[in-house]
Design a protein around this motif. Structure first.
Motif, PDB file in Angstrom:
ATOM      1  N   ILE A  71      14.242   3.074 -38.550  1.00 27.28           N
ATOM      2  CA  ILE A  71      14.168   4.507 -38.278  1.00 27.28           C
ATOM      3  C   ILE A  71      13.789   4.808 -36.832  1.00 27.28           C
ATOM      4  CG2 ILE A  71      13.657   5.097 -40.683  1.00 27.28           C
ATOM      5  CD1 ILE A  71      10.730   5.458 -39.854  1.00 27.28           C
ATOM      6  N   ARG A  72      13.367   3.788 -36.085  1.00 28.50           N
ATOM      7  CA  ARG A  72      13.066   4.020 -34.670  1.00 28.50           C
ATOM      8  C   ARG A  72      14.340   4.076 -33.840  1.00 28.50           C
ATOM      9  NH1 ARG A  72       9.280  -1.112 -34.185  1.00 28.50           N
ATOM     10  NH2 ARG A  72      11.189  -1.864 -35.175  1.00 28.50           N
ATOM     11  N   THR A  73      15.360   3.324 -34.260  1.00 31.32           N
ATOM     12  CA  THR A  73      16.601   3.244 -33.493  1.00 31.32           C
ATOM     13  C   THR A  73      17.803   3.788 -34.241  1.00 31.32           C
ATOM     14  OG1 THR A  73      17.093   1.016 -34.321  1.00 31.32           O
ATOM     15  CG2 THR A  73      15.724   1.180 -32.330  1.00 31.32           C
ATOM     16  N   CYS A  74      17.650   4.075 -35.538  1.00 31.21           N
ATOM     17  CA  CYS A  74      18.754   4.529 -36.408  1.00 31.21           C
ATOM     18  C   CYS A  74      19.906   3.529 -36.420  1.00 31.21           C
ATOM     19  CB  CYS A  74      19.245   5.915 -35.974  1.00 31.21           C
ATOM     20  SG  CYS A  74      18.026   7.218 -36.252  1.00 31.21           S
ATOM     21  N   THR A  75      19.581   2.252 -36.315  1.00 32.06           N
ATOM     22  CA  THR A  75      20.566   1.173 -36.393  1.00 32.06           C
ATOM     23  C   THR A  75      20.211   0.271 -37.568  1.00 32.06           C
ATOM     24  OG1 THR A  75      19.272  -0.194 -34.861  1.00 32.06           O
ATOM     25  CG2 THR A  75      20.986   1.219 -33.905  1.00 32.06           C
ATOM     26  N   PRO A  76      21.186  -0.522 -38.052  1.00 31.29           N
ATOM     27  CA  PRO A  76      20.877  -1.422 -39.168  1.00 31.29           C
ATOM     28  C   PRO A  76      19.705  -2.343 -38.856  1.00 31.29           C
ATOM     29  CG  PRO A  76      23.239  -1.318 -38.818  1.00 31.29           C
ATOM     30  CD  PRO A  76      22.612  -0.593 -37.656  1.00 31.29           C
ATOM     31  N   ALA A  77      18.792  -2.465 -39.800  1.00 31.63           N
ATOM     32  CA  ALA A  77      17.664  -3.377 -39.627  1.00 31.63           C
ATOM     33  C   ALA A  77      18.163  -4.817 -39.646  1.00 31.63           C
ATOM     34  CB  ALA A  77      16.636  -3.155 -40.726  1.00 31.63           C
ATOM     35  N   GLU A  78      17.559  -5.666 -38.842  1.00 33.54           N
ATOM     36  CA  GLU A  78      17.980  -7.053 -38.725  1.00 33.54           C
ATOM     37  C   GLU A  78      17.044  -7.973 -39.495  1.00 33.54           C
ATOM     38  OE1 GLU A  78      18.123  -7.915 -34.577  1.00 33.54           O
ATOM     39  OE2 GLU A  78      19.860  -6.607 -34.182  1.00 33.54           O
ATOM     40  N   ASP A  79      17.623  -9.063 -39.997  1.00 33.89           N
ATOM     41  CA  ASP A  79      16.868 -10.111 -40.678  1.00 33.89           C
ATOM     42  C   ASP A  79      15.997  -9.534 -41.793  1.00 33.89           C
ATOM     43  OD1 ASP A  79      15.956 -12.619 -41.344  1.00 33.89           O
ATOM     44  OD2 ASP A  79      14.460 -12.714 -39.736  1.00 33.89           O
ATOM     45  N   VAL A  80      16.639  -8.806 -42.706  1.00 26.87           N
ATOM     46  CA  VAL A  80      15.898  -8.242 -43.832  1.00 26.87           C
ATOM     47  C   VAL A  80      16.370  -8.867 -45.137  1.00 26.87           C
ATOM     48  CG1 VAL A  80      15.384  -6.045 -42.718  1.00 26.87           C
ATOM     49  CG2 VAL A  80      17.484  -6.289 -44.036  1.00 26.87           C
ATOM     50  N   HIS A 140      12.942  -0.673 -59.062  1.00 26.59           N
ATOM     51  CA  HIS A 140      12.021  -1.032 -57.990  1.00 26.59           C
ATOM     52  C   HIS A 140      12.758  -1.766 -56.872  1.00 26.59           C
ATOM     53  CE1 HIS A 140       8.431  -0.250 -60.500  1.00 26.59           C
ATOM     54  NE2 HIS A 140       9.194  -0.691 -61.491  1.00 26.59           N
ATOM     55  N   THR A 141      12.312  -1.558 -55.647  1.00 26.12           N
ATOM     56  CA  THR A 141      12.867  -2.292 -54.517  1.00 26.12           C
ATOM     57  C   THR A 141      11.764  -2.667 -53.539  1.00 26.12           C
ATOM     58  OG1 THR A 141      14.534  -2.269 -52.754  1.00 26.12           O
ATOM     59  CG2 THR A 141      13.393  -0.210 -53.206  1.00 26.12           C
ATOM     60  N   MET A 142      11.963  -3.795 -52.868  1.00 28.50           N
ATOM     61  CA  MET A 142      11.022  -4.275 -51.870  1.00 28.50           C
ATOM     62  C   MET A 142      11.823  -4.865 -50.706  1.00 28.50           C
ATOM     63  SD  MET A 142       7.924  -7.065 -52.324  1.00 28.50           S
ATOM     64  CE  MET A 142       7.023  -6.039 -53.477  1.00 28.50           C
ATOM     65  N   ILE A 143      11.437  -4.503 -49.487  1.00 23.33           N
ATOM     66  CA  ILE A 143      12.155  -4.942 -48.290  1.00 23.33           C
ATOM     67  C   ILE A 143      11.248  -5.834 -47.454  1.00 23.33           C
ATOM     68  CG2 ILE A 143      13.495  -4.221 -46.290  1.00 23.33           C
ATOM     69  CD1 ILE A 143      14.572  -3.083 -48.907  1.00 23.33           C
ATOM     70  N   HIS A 144      11.732  -7.047 -47.167  1.00 18.70           N
ATOM     71  CA  HIS A 144      11.027  -7.983 -46.299  1.00 18.70           C
ATOM     72  C   HIS A 144      11.803  -8.146 -44.991  1.00 18.70           C
ATOM     73  CE1 HIS A 144       8.985  -9.465 -50.038  1.00 18.70           C
ATOM     74  NE2 HIS A 144      10.184  -9.221 -50.565  1.00 18.70           N
ATOM     75  N   GLN A 145      11.113  -8.465 -43.924  1.00 21.76           N
ATOM     76  CA  GLN A 145      11.789  -8.703 -42.642  1.00 21.76           C
ATOM     77  C   GLN A 145      11.207  -9.942 -41.963  1.00 21.76           C
ATOM     78  OE1 GLN A 145      11.526  -5.565 -39.632  1.00 21.76           O
ATOM     79  NE2 GLN A 145      13.697  -5.882 -39.164  1.00 21.76           N
ATOM     80  N   ASN A 146      12.093 -10.651 -41.255  1.00 21.51           N
ATOM     81  CA  ASN A 146      11.714 -11.871 -40.512  1.00 21.51           C
ATOM     82  C   ASN A 146      11.142 -12.939 -41.443  1.00 21.51           C
ATOM     83  OD1 ASN A 146      12.442 -10.638 -38.035  1.00 21.51           O
ATOM     84  ND2 ASN A 146      10.451  -9.620 -37.946  1.00 21.51           N
ATOM     85  N   ILE A 147      11.857 -13.177 -42.537  1.00 23.36           N
ATOM     86  CA  ILE A 147      11.439 -14.197 -43.482  1.00 23.36           C
ATOM     87  C   ILE A 147      11.679 -15.582 -42.909  1.00 23.36           C
ATOM     88  CG2 ILE A 147      11.814 -12.773 -45.531  1.00 23.36           C
ATOM     89  CD1 ILE A 147      14.544 -14.048 -45.831  1.00 23.36           C
ATOM     90  N   THR A 148      11.012 -16.563 -43.473  1.00 24.07           N
ATOM     91  CA  THR A 148      11.188 -17.956 -43.055  1.00 24.07           C
ATOM     92  C   THR A 148      11.607 -18.786 -44.260  1.00 24.07           C
ATOM     93  OG1 THR A 148       8.819 -18.379 -43.389  1.00 24.07           O
ATOM     94  CG2 THR A 148       9.531 -17.778 -41.164  1.00 24.07           C
ATOM     95  N   SER A 156       6.632 -14.857 -46.833  1.00 24.93           N
ATOM     96  CA  SER A 156       6.759 -14.927 -45.383  1.00 24.93           C
ATOM     97  C   SER A 156       7.240 -13.612 -44.796  1.00 24.93           C
ATOM     98  CB  SER A 156       7.743 -16.036 -45.004  1.00 24.93           C
ATOM     99  OG  SER A 156       9.043 -15.741 -45.466  1.00 24.93           O
ATOM    100  N   GLY A 157       7.157 -13.511 -43.476  1.00 24.34           N
ATOM    101  CA  GLY A 157       7.626 -12.321 -42.790  1.00 24.34           C
ATOM    102  C   GLY A 157       6.734 -11.116 -43.037  1.00 24.34           C
ATOM    103  N   SER A 158       7.303  -9.937 -42.817  1.00 24.75           N
ATOM    104  CA  SER A 158       6.569  -8.681 -42.976  1.00 24.75           C
ATOM    105  C   SER A 158       7.131  -7.878 -44.137  1.00 24.75           C
ATOM    106  CB  SER A 158       6.665  -7.845 -41.701  1.00 24.75           C
ATOM    107  OG  SER A 158       6.085  -8.519 -40.597  1.00 24.75           O
ATOM    108  N   LEU A 159       6.257  -7.294 -44.906  1.00 30.30           N
ATOM    109  CA  LEU A 159       6.661  -6.400 -45.984  1.00 30.30           C
ATOM    110  C   LEU A 159       6.863  -5.015 -45.389  1.00 30.30           C
ATOM    111  CD1 LEU A 159       7.139  -5.743 -48.943  1.00 30.30           C
ATOM    112  CD2 LEU A 159       4.675  -5.486 -49.222  1.00 30.30           C
ATOM    113  N   ARG A 160       8.119  -4.542 -45.343  1.00 32.90           N
ATOM    114  CA  ARG A 160       8.450  -3.295 -44.659  1.00 32.90           C
ATOM    115  C   ARG A 160       8.489  -2.088 -45.573  1.00 32.90           C
ATOM    116  NH1 ARG A 160       7.124  -4.128 -39.567  1.00 32.90           N
ATOM    117  NH2 ARG A 160       8.416  -5.696 -38.502  1.00 32.90           N
ATOM    118  N   HIS A 161       8.760  -2.296 -46.835  1.00 32.26           N
ATOM    119  CA  HIS A 161       8.907  -1.140 -47.721  1.00 32.26           C
ATOM    120  C   HIS A 161       8.762  -1.561 -49.177  1.00 32.26           C
ATOM    121  CE1 HIS A 161      10.474   2.762 -49.124  1.00 32.26           C
ATOM    122  NE2 HIS A 161      11.253   2.105 -49.957  1.00 32.26           N
ATOM    123  N   ILE A 162       8.043  -0.752 -49.944  1.00 30.22           N
ATOM    124  CA  ILE A 162       8.027  -0.855 -51.401  1.00 30.22           C
ATOM    125  C   ILE A 162       8.384   0.521 -51.930  1.00 30.22           C
ATOM    126  CG2 ILE A 162       6.688  -1.348 -53.475  1.00 30.22           C
ATOM    127  CD1 ILE A 162       4.816  -3.027 -51.794  1.00 30.22           C
ATOM    128  N   GLY A 163       9.375   0.596 -52.780  1.00 30.93           N
ATOM    129  CA  GLY A 163       9.779   1.903 -53.269  1.00 30.93           C
ATOM    130  C   GLY A 163      10.485   1.831 -54.604  1.00 30.93           C
TER     131      GLY A 163
END
Length: 246
Positions: free
Chosen positions: A31-40, A160-168, A179-186
């Protein structure tokens, strides 16, 4: 709520469950760039047509708040399956906010759409139906094949949905689920008229659960604030529900 770590990396999560097939396309944007999120990596889970969650049984929230914080999940931190190259499709469902956070801990139990720890709940069985996830493609999109969820006492129809980013990954190619960051739970919701039509089918009847409608669901009310919509945009794939929904 009812989340489990260590689930399968897969696009079709129906297994042998019955109900109306739902092809669920989820698009994730920054939402900062309005572009597709990477590595999610996108996970989804829901109850069956009977109102039961795999590994836990009935999802009834009787005696529990529908506006509280959700529970997390147990497990040893390994998500089974080698990640595919990506999935294609058009984005659908509610918008996703970015942020940072830690993976919920403990075993799943009834609660709200937020993260954080919670009281633990023992798994009732080893079932895995209607659980899984995929890495998003270069357009930030995953396409999951699931079933239109049923309902259980205390909650309206939802996924339910959960979004992770920069997983290993482990050396064998499996995803390290914490791993990575938990970006969204909804949670994703559906139009009440469509709910009524789907739930009138035999697969969704005789469950012993009591219906809670969209207008009475506290979590849905919270999700639809701030200009956001938590409703999926659904299209029919034919003249009958047997043809599926997108």
């Amino acid at each position: 709520p009812y989340y489990l770590r260590d689930e399968y990396v897969r696009g079709d999560i129906r297994e042998d469950e019955v109900g109306t097939t739902l092809f669920l396309d989820i698009g994730v944007i920054d939402i900062r760039t309005c572009t597709p999120a990477e590595d999610v990596f996108v996970e989804i889970w829901s109850c069956s047509a009977r109102g039961e969650y795999s590994a836990f049984g009935s999802g009834s929230t009787t005696g529990n708040s529908t506006t509280g914080a959700g529970g997390g999940a147990g497990g040893n931190g390994t998500m089974t399956g080698v990640p595919p190259t990506g999935a294609s499709g058009s984005a659908g469902g509610p918008p996703t906010q970015t942020g940072s956070g830690a993976m919920p801990s403990g075993s799943g139990q009834p609660g709200g759409g937020g993260g954080g720890g919670g009281g633990s709940s023992s798994k009732a069985n080893g079932d895995n139906f209607l659980r899984g996830g995929l890495p998003a493609d270069s357009n930030g999109i995953v396409e999951m094949t699931t079933l239109y969820p049923g309902f259980y006492t205390g909650r309206t129809v939802h996924i339910h949905t959960m979004i992770h980013q920069n997983i290993t990954y482990h050396t064998n190619g499996t995803i390290i689920s914490a791993s990575g960051s938990l970006r969204h739970i909804g949670q994703i919701f559906f139009d009440e008229a469509l709910n009524a039509e789907v739930l009138a089918q035999e697969a969704y009847s005789g469950t012993g659960q009591s219906r809670t409608y969209n207008a009475d669901d506290g979590i849905l009310e919270q999700a639809n604030t701030g200009g956001f919509s938590a409703f999926a945009d659904v299209e029919r794939l034919g003249d009958s529900l047997e043809d599926g929904l997108l």
